[in-house]
Design an enzyme around this catalytic site. Structure first.
Site, PDB file in Angstrom:
ATOM      1  N   GLN A 138      -1.107   1.940  10.215  1.00  0.00           N
ATOM      2  CA  GLN A 138       0.128   1.989   9.409  1.00  0.00           C
ATOM      3  C   GLN A 138       1.262   2.687  10.149  1.00  0.00           C
ATOM      4  O   GLN A 138       2.432   2.410   9.900  1.00  0.00           O
ATOM      5  CB  GLN A 138      -0.123   2.733   8.081  1.00  0.00           C
ATOM      6  CG  GLN A 138      -0.990   1.982   7.096  1.00  0.00           C
ATOM      7  CD  GLN A 138      -2.446   2.409   7.205  1.00  0.00           C
ATOM      8  OE1 GLN A 138      -2.925   2.740   8.289  1.00  0.00           O
ATOM      9  NE2 GLN A 138      -3.164   2.383   6.106  1.00  0.00           N
ATOM     10  N   ARG A 142       0.852  -1.182   0.000  1.00  0.00           N
ATOM     11  CA  ARG A 142       0.000   0.000   0.000  1.00  0.00           C
ATOM     12  C   ARG A 142       0.893   1.239   0.000  1.00  0.00           C
ATOM     13  O   ARG A 142       2.112   1.121   0.051  1.00  0.00           O
ATOM     14  CB  ARG A 142      -1.027   0.009   1.153  1.00  0.00           C
ATOM     15  CG  ARG A 142      -0.717  -0.736   2.388  1.00  0.00           C
ATOM     16  CD  ARG A 142       0.417  -0.206   3.185  1.00  0.00           C
ATOM     17  NE  ARG A 142       0.311   1.214   3.430  1.00  0.00           N
ATOM     18  CZ  ARG A 142       1.319   2.030   3.590  1.00  0.00           C
ATOM     19  NH1 ARG A 142       2.574   1.567   3.532  1.00  0.00           N
ATOM     20  NH2 ARG A 142       1.165   3.320   3.823  1.00  0.00           N
ATOM     21  N   GLY A 143       0.237   2.413  -0.028  1.00  0.00           N
ATOM     22  CA  GLY A 143       1.015   3.646  -0.117  1.00  0.00           C
ATOM     23  C   GLY A 143       1.027   4.119  -1.562  1.00  0.00           C
ATOM     24  O   GLY A 143       1.226   3.311  -2.483  1.00  0.00           O
ATOM     25  N   ALA A 144       0.837   5.441  -1.741  1.00  0.00           N
ATOM     26  CA  ALA A 144       0.613   5.984  -3.085  1.00  0.00           C
ATOM     27  C   ALA A 144       1.664   5.552  -4.117  1.00  0.00           C
ATOM     28  O   ALA A 144       1.329   5.004  -5.175  1.00  0.00           O
ATOM     29  CB  ALA A 144       0.551   7.508  -2.985  1.00  0.00           C
ATOM     30  N   ASP A 184      -1.757  11.291  -0.933  1.00  0.00           N
ATOM     31  CA  ASP A 184      -2.193  10.264  -1.886  1.00  0.00           C
ATOM     32  C   ASP A 184      -2.680  10.904  -3.188  1.00  0.00           C
ATOM     33  O   ASP A 184      -2.664  10.281  -4.240  1.00  0.00           O
ATOM     34  CB  ASP A 184      -3.294   9.413  -1.260  1.00  0.00           C
ATOM     35  CG  ASP A 184      -2.733   8.601  -0.111  1.00  0.00           C
ATOM     36  OD1 ASP A 184      -2.177   7.542  -0.371  1.00  0.00           O
ATOM     37  OD2 ASP A 184      -2.790   9.073   1.045  1.00  0.00           O
ATOM     38  N   ASN A 235      -4.993  12.803   2.048  1.00  0.00           N
ATOM     39  CA  ASN A 235      -4.055  11.898   2.709  1.00  0.00           C
ATOM     40  C   ASN A 235      -4.840  11.059   3.710  1.00  0.00           C
ATOM     41  O   ASN A 235      -6.051  11.240   3.901  1.00  0.00           O
ATOM     42  CB  ASN A 235      -2.940  12.692   3.398  1.00  0.00           C
ATOM     43  CG  ASN A 235      -1.783  11.812   3.822  1.00  0.00           C
ATOM     44  OD1 ASN A 235      -1.284  11.013   3.029  1.00  0.00           O
ATOM     45  ND2 ASN A 235      -1.358  11.906   5.068  1.00  0.00           N
ATOM     46  N   LYS A 236      -4.181  10.135   4.355  1.00  0.00           N
ATOM     47  CA  LYS A 236      -4.837   9.203   5.282  1.00  0.00           C
ATOM     48  C   LYS A 236      -5.763   9.932   6.244  1.00  0.00           C
ATOM     49  O   LYS A 236      -5.416  11.001   6.755  1.00  0.00           O
ATOM     50  CB  LYS A 236      -3.744   8.425   6.029  1.00  0.00           C
ATOM     51  CG  LYS A 236      -4.234   7.368   6.979  1.00  0.00           C
ATOM     52  CD  LYS A 236      -5.186   6.378   6.342  1.00  0.00           C
ATOM     53  CE  LYS A 236      -4.588   5.644   5.162  1.00  0.00           C
ATOM     54  NZ  LYS A 236      -5.598   4.847   4.410  1.00  0.00           N
ATOM     55  N   ARG A 261      -7.932   0.659  -6.104  1.00  0.00           N
ATOM     56  CA  ARG A 261      -7.902   1.682  -5.045  1.00  0.00           C
ATOM     57  C   ARG A 261      -8.097   3.051  -5.677  1.00  0.00           C
ATOM     58  O   ARG A 261      -7.258   3.494  -6.459  1.00  0.00           O
ATOM     59  CB  ARG A 261      -6.579   1.608  -4.258  1.00  0.00           C
ATOM     60  CG  ARG A 261      -6.387   0.258  -3.612  1.00  0.00           C
ATOM     61  CD  ARG A 261      -5.753   0.254  -2.262  1.00  0.00           C
ATOM     62  NE  ARG A 261      -6.128   1.239  -1.326  1.00  0.00           N
ATOM     63  CZ  ARG A 261      -5.343   1.610  -0.309  1.00  0.00           C
ATOM     64  NH1 ARG A 261      -4.158   1.063  -0.174  1.00  0.00           N
ATOM     65  NH2 ARG A 261      -5.740   2.505   0.567  1.00  0.00           N
TER      66      ARG A 261
HETATM   67  O1  MRU Z   1      -4.334   3.274   2.669  1.00  0.00           O
HETATM   68  P1  MRU Z   1      -2.845   3.318   2.511  1.00  0.00           P
HETATM   69  O2  MRU Z   1      -2.057   2.701   3.593  1.00  0.00           O
HETATM   70  O3  MRU Z   1      -2.411   2.920   1.121  1.00  0.00           O
HETATM   71  O4  MRU Z   1      -2.613   4.883   2.663  1.00  0.00           O
HETATM   72  C1  MRU Z   1      -1.862   5.598   1.864  1.00  0.00           C
HETATM   73  C2  MRU Z   1      -0.776   6.127   2.624  1.00  0.00           C
HETATM   74  O5  MRU Z   1       0.246   5.505   2.680  1.00  0.00           O
HETATM   75  C3  MRU Z   1      -0.919   7.369   3.395  1.00  0.00           C
HETATM   76  O6  MRU Z   1      -2.055   8.083   3.214  1.00  0.00           O
HETATM   77  C4  MRU Z   1       0.318   8.164   3.279  1.00  0.00           C
HETATM   78  O7  MRU Z   1       0.375   9.075   4.300  1.00  0.00           O
HETATM   79  C5  MRU Z   1       0.430   8.872   1.947  1.00  0.00           C
HETATM   80  S1  MRU Z   1       1.971   8.859   1.293  1.00  0.00           S
HETATM   81  C6  MRU Z   1       2.030   7.409   0.408  1.00  0.00           C
END
Ligand code: MRU
Length: 371
Positions: free
Chosen positions: A210, A54-56, A251, A261-262, A95
């Site tokens: 996370q 996961r992660g952008a 993201d 973002n998260k 996603r």
């Molecule tokens: O749902 P995830 O774990 O894929 O979330 C994305 C992220 O990793 C976060 O939002 C992060 O802070 C953004 S930077 C990749």
């Protein structure tokens, strides 16, 4: 980055079989370090949806490698183009919020369609080259974010006469969320390398934790001082002068500087504003959605399974188990992300430098998108 003394990226071509892709299975961290192998696009799509990775940035790279595996399958089909387009749609649907996924899949798709008249093996080679290019570009962009972002930490350290700089971060925007280095963590790793005294407040980041599970593991591996806190603790720490700056990832970022973002990021930005604490967002430009002006209105927010709220995962008797923590099963709504409006963002740390979170400053760094 380093795991148990060895350098790893988060995704790579299997050295024993070029037609498969390997990742670090993030569902098992920090309890065990396991490698997972994918042999086709469906396996990668499932892994993205189920958050094995996961992660952008990493989702983007996985989309690119997924398209490479899709080409290997498509050259055996009668309708190559349809097969490739179906795979692109499959990957993009996994996603919705992080723009890197559709960005990388579309780059791959365009290149693959340009090469559609080449012979089978050439198509495969070209797709592999492009996927590796996208992954390398992600790693390099994050490294550059570190080069630029370190100046902000250095400045605070100098103002504090070398006393510890306390940085708060949310979720995991570390190297596990990208191919290497991370976005929010890149300036942190660079500052640590330079010998600046730093300490990181790590938001646990419910519901998937996370921060507690991944960011803290990463920082531990690199030997960086950190403390895991509950998501609601940040405001209090800021009021008490225990946070010098906030750095988070993104993201999807609008061209006007709104940041998806998260979930929970917006509340940290509000608290930072109220306490006059700089709030920075670190992002490679692949995370900017150049079509979007208003983040709140135009960015679609992923809604995840409410089971992530009603249950929590951890180690019991040496086994990874999930337990129910709410009165009923399946309660709760589970928005994965929120939008921090540009007015709450002190600045964006990108691979080309630091800019204000507004259209004019963003386009100054990235003039090629100003049309
Ligand atoms: O749902 P995830 O774990 O894929 O979330 C994305 C992220 O990793 C976060 O939002 C992060 O802070 C953004 S930077 C990749």
């Amino acid at each position: 980055m380093i795991v148990n003394g060895k350098h790893f990226r988060t995704i790579w071509i299997n050295p024993k079989n070029k037609k498969s892709v390997q990742i670090i299975d993030q569902r098992k961290l920090p309890f065990s370090f396991e490698i997972e192998t994918f042999r086709n696009v469906k396996e990668i799509a499932f892994a993205i949806k189920d958050m094995h990775l996961r992660g952008a940035g990493l989702i983007g790279a996985a989309g690119a490698y997924g398209m490479y595996l899709a080409v290997i399958e498509a050259i055996k089909q009668t309708d190559f183009v349809k097969s490739i387009q179906d795979s692109a749609n499959l990957l993009k649907a996994t996603r919705p919020t992080a723009v890197n996924l559709s960005w990388a899949v579309d780059l791959m798709l365009n290149k693959i369609l340009v090469d559609a008249n080449k012979n089978g093996e050439d198509k495969v080679e070209q797709a592999l080259f492009m996927a590796e290019f996208i992954a390398n570009q992600d790693a390099e962009a994050c490294r550059m974010i570190g080069e630029h972002g370190i100046s902000l930490i250095r400045e605070i350290s100098q103002k504090k006469n070398g006393e510890t700089v306390n940085i708060l971060t949310h979720c995991n925007a570390g190297w596990l969320a990208f191919v290497d280095f991370g976005s929010a963590t890149a300036p942190i790793y660079a500052a640590f390398e330079e010998g600046i005294d730093i300490h990181i407040w790590v938001d646990e980041t419910r519901p998937r934790n996370q921060g507690a599970r991944l960011t803290s593991w990463e920082l531990e591996q690199q030997g960086i001082k950190h403390t895991v806190i509950t998501d609601n603790a940040g405001g209090y720490l800021m009021q008490k002068g225990m946070v010098d700056m906030v750095i988070v990832g993104s993201d999807r970022t609008s061209k006007t500087g709104d940041v998806a973002n998260k979930i929970g990021t917006y509340l940290k930005a509000l608290a930072a504003k109220d306490n006059d604490i700089p709030f920075y967002v670190a992002l490679p430009s692949s995370t900017i959605d150049w079509k979007i002006e208003n983040g709140l209105k135009e960015i679609s927010i992923e809604e995840r399974n409410p089971r992530e709220i009603s249950h929590i995962e951890g180690i019991y008797n040496d086994e990874l188990v999930e337990i129910l923590i709410t009165p009923e099963k399946n309660v709760g709504s589970n928005y994965g992300f929120d939008i921090t409006p540009a007015r709450l963002v002190t600045g964006l740390i990108t691979e080309r430098g630091i800019c204000k979170a507004n259209q004019e400053s963003i386009f100054k760094l990235f003039p090629e998108y100003d049309r």
